[in-house]
Design an enzyme around this catalytic site. Sequence first.
Site, PDB file in Angstrom:
ATOM      1  N   LYS A   1      32.002   6.257  82.008  1.00 18.56           N
ATOM      2  CA  LYS A   1      31.442   5.404  81.040  1.00 18.56           C
ATOM      3  C   LYS A   1      30.379   5.758  80.183  1.00 18.56           C
ATOM      4  CE  LYS A   1      28.830   0.693  81.950  1.00 18.56           C
ATOM      5  NZ  LYS A   1      28.349  -0.005  82.917  1.00 18.56           N
TER       6      LYS A   1
ATOM      7  N   SER B   1      30.518  -4.434  82.732  1.00 17.72           N
ATOM      8  CA  SER B   1      30.215  -3.700  81.635  1.00 17.72           C
ATOM      9  C   SER B   1      30.927  -2.340  81.644  1.00 17.72           C
ATOM     10  CB  SER B   1      28.700  -3.351  81.436  1.00 17.72           C
ATOM     11  OG  SER B   1      28.486  -2.612  82.743  1.00 17.72           O
TER      12      SER B   1
ATOM     13  N   SER C   1      29.972  -5.050  87.278  1.00 19.39           N
ATOM     14  CA  SER C   1      30.589  -4.313  86.174  1.00 19.39           C
ATOM     15  C   SER C   1      31.540  -3.161  86.535  1.00 19.39           C
ATOM     16  CB  SER C   1      29.367  -3.655  85.568  1.00 19.39           C
ATOM     17  OG  SER C   1      28.345  -4.519  85.037  1.00 19.39           O
TER      18      SER C   1
END
Length: 468
Positions: A80, A155, A179
């Site tokens: 990420k 996320s 997330s």
Amino acid sequence: MTTDLIYSDASELAELIRNREVSSVEVVQAHLDRIEATNPKINAVVTLADGALESAKAADAAVAAGVEAGPLHGVPFTAKDSFDTAGVLTQRGSPIFAGRVPDTDATSVARMKHAGGILLAKTNLPEFSYSTESDNLLTGRTNNPWNLNRTPGGSSGGESAAIAAGMSPLGLGSDLAISVRGPAAHTGIVALKATHGRIPMTGVWPRVPRRDWHVGPMARTIRDLALAYSVLSGPDGADGFATVPRAFDTGLGTSPDRPVRVGWLVDSGLGPIDPQVAATVRSAAEALKGTGVQVEEVSIPALERDNPLDLFNRQHVMEVKPAFRDVTVGHEDQMAKVSTSMLAGPDTSVESYVLAEQGIERLRDAFTEYFQRYDALLLPVLPIPAHEHGLAQFTINGQTVDATHIQTATIPFNLTGLPALSMRFGTSSDGLPIGVQLAVNWHAESTLLHIASLLESLSPVRDQHPTL
């Protein structure tokens, strides 16, 4: 051959590379080709890491020379874009950090590399990782590979979409309230949020406040989660929450000396749940029951008394505002709507903040009591399958709820720091993955992975991939 490689898990790829049945160069190239072919439609990958093929050539040379290989030797992984990566763009989903290139790796990235992993790419996220959809002003919106009109979540939505689409076998996400587990459920992969502090947050932004933040591996198989967890866990001497020795585990292990006890729920304090999601949880409970696991429906009254989402909003949102103000001052025109709204919202009063803290303590006490009687809790990950982009509200069973309701079943385990895992166990009527969530006692990751592995073996949807 290429299709086999992009949908093989990291454990199998590592074995194939060690045994010289396939080269690391072939594996890395297959995933680069997959990114080139599918990423324009999905927008999961935002930056390719320079030197991946050169690292693969070095990995193959080491195998040929008989050098002892790490558990991920020659296997590509993604991260990420909130994880610092030395020499590779880390822009945190914001124009404010456009062009930012760190000098050092986050602890988790460094540990993956030390195990032999090869950083392939960085993946999309919402601005600062603060939204349940992966969309931002810098790198745009990520689509769900199962249906491009649906979200892959947030996320860590870019990471989940990349793994589901075969662009990566294994990745690093972070989890504040939903997330890694929510995006995994949206896209049909697996994700682990270990006990708070088990995996250091060093080099992952935002660094403060960290009390609810977790690093979590994301993959397509439970054995890959177990492998990644073994690589990532343990203190690093920098994160003050990461203090427990790597080998410490309070779980039953893979051979418990008594039947495993699992409670399940679909409505105790969780609000409205889509009937297909509830049915999937019940199916998972029945499947476990058929293996000799003791399974029964339960309730946790504390979830009904103290709304975890409300507690989070009064606690964490108040705590993160100073960090947001520090980095956004003078850049207000470059902020996304979520960040702007968060800063513009009213501050929590001291009294309300203290009451929220007391509510979180009651949740901890309730789970402490629960795990004296049960080894695990089985429940939904999300109240609905993957939804359309940009929705502000959902209607579930005739009841309209705010879009933040999507976090109701995941957020209790961030507030309490309990380990939890998301995995697919069903399919919606329109062909979207449906996941279930397992949670266990603090530091009982072995129990969590054991039950998840058992459930995976019973899954009616194993080895299903989106068609792109």
